[in-house]
Design an enzyme around this catalytic site. Structure first.
Site, PDB file in Angstrom:
ATOM      1  N   ASP A  15       0.865  -1.164   0.000  1.00 40.64           N
ATOM      2  CA  ASP A  15       0.000   0.000   0.000  1.00 40.64           C
ATOM      3  C   ASP A  15       0.913   1.228   0.000  1.00 40.64           C
ATOM      4  O   ASP A  15       2.137   1.111   0.189  1.00 40.64           O
ATOM      5  CB  ASP A  15      -0.899  -0.044   1.239  1.00 40.64           C
ATOM      6  CG  ASP A  15      -1.805   1.165   1.368  1.00 40.64           C
ATOM      7  OD1 ASP A  15      -2.270   1.676   0.333  1.00 40.64           O
ATOM      8  OD2 ASP A  15      -2.033   1.614   2.507  1.00 40.64           O
ATOM      9  N   ASP A  17      -0.236   5.071   1.117  1.00 43.18           N
ATOM     10  CA  ASP A  17      -0.507   5.980   2.230  1.00 43.18           C
ATOM     11  C   ASP A  17      -0.389   5.252   3.561  1.00 43.18           C
ATOM     12  O   ASP A  17      -0.957   4.167   3.750  1.00 43.18           O
ATOM     13  CB  ASP A  17      -1.916   6.566   2.105  1.00 43.18           C
ATOM     14  CG  ASP A  17      -2.051   7.522   0.930  1.00 43.18           C
ATOM     15  OD1 ASP A  17      -1.037   8.092   0.507  1.00 43.18           O
ATOM     16  OD2 ASP A  17      -3.184   7.684   0.430  1.00 43.18           O
TER      17      ASP A  17
END
Length: 296
Positions: A15, A17
């Site tokens: 991922d 963020d």
């Protein structure tokens, strides 16, 4: 972008963020450009992906440039431990990918600034482009009619689980599209609600690394534990991320080496494991035998 395929049999999917960077990139840009209150107002009326696109339109209309957006992203916090983990995993032969509900412009600006873009073979995220007027447009990854995933944890613009299914299908194919004798292992690293669905797509041969105290950890720990078949290894901070990730890589390399050894004697560790930074050796020895406890 780095080439895909080959390598050591491990594919690490990050991922972005609050995983690669220690913030939400949308909020970071909006705050840096002094538009927090307006963005909050847009979020009351629009889905997140549509709101950040509209926010870029408003900023453009008042004369803010894409270079100002990029400059704000270059200041986003990215731990040196994350950079070290990415570079070491890549050097050890892992294929690295990004799977993010941010957008291509934001992700690219950060990875380029830190010299990490070349470590990743693919970035799956919401499309973004600068139009002829210089306005940044951000579009949904899954456009109409939508992705069709029934999980409430998936936002309308992107189901990471659907993307993970495609990635696993790709990894299951050998040369010429024929089924591979054995697909490569996936290690998925994430923190948010949207990271739960792809975690459900992994199998017993894979690993999921949820950030402890964040939504995906809560969903895994507090939900149907049997639904997550992958080996769960938590991380809390970026020192943890580096140690746990490289520990998993070392474990996978050792397992592959043991499977390939037909001599029956004690074999030397694979060269990739010997190449791991010395500072991580004791960490790996401590964590490799252990799966992280997740409450039932």
């Amino acid at each position: 972008m780095a080439a895909s395929g080959g390598g050591n049999g491990v594919v690490v999917v990050f991922d972005f963020d609050k995983t690669i960077i220690d913030c939400d990139s949308d909020n970071w840009v909006v705050d840096a450009l002094g538009a927090t209150a307006r963005f909050d107002d847009l979020l009351r009326r629009l889905p997140w992906n549509s709101a950040i696109d509209a926010m870029m339109g408003e900023l453009h209309a008042e004369g803010r440039t894409v270079e100002e957006v990029a400059a704000s992203l270059r200041a986003a916090p990215l731990s040196p431990r994350v950079a070290a983990a990415v570079e070491t995993a890549r050097a050890l032969g892992c294929e690295l990918r990004v799977l993010s509900d941010a957008n291509a412009f934001f992700v690219g600006a950060v990875l380029d600034h830190h010299g990490l873009a070349g470590c990743f073979s693919a970035v799956d995220t919401n499309p973004a482009a600068v139009d002829a007027d210089g306005r940044l447009r951000i579009l949904p990854y899954h456009g109409l009619p939508g992705h069709g995933c029934p999980l409430a944890t998936c936002p309308p613009n992107m189901c990471k689980g659907k993307v993970m299914e495609r990635i696993i299908d790709e990894l299951s194919c050998g040369c010429g599209g024929a089924p591979a004798a054995r697909r490569r292992r996936v290690v998925y690293v994430g923190d948010g609600r949207g990271d739960y669905c792809p975690s459900l797509k992994l199998t017993e041969m894979d690993y999921v690394m949820p950030r402890k105290g964040y939504p995906v950890w809560d969903l895994i720990a507090g939900g149907d534990r049997a639904a997550v078949r992958a080996d769960v290894r938590e991380w809390a901070d970026f020192e943890d991320l580096e140690a746990v990730l490289l520990g998993i890589v070392a474990e996978c390399l050792t397992s592959e080496h043991d499977d390939a050894d037909d001599d029956g004697g004690e074999a030397a560790p694979p060269a990739e494991c010997r190449a791991l930074p010395a500072t991580l050796a004791s960490v790996q020895e401590a964590i490799l035998p252990k799966a992280v406890h997740v409450p039932n």
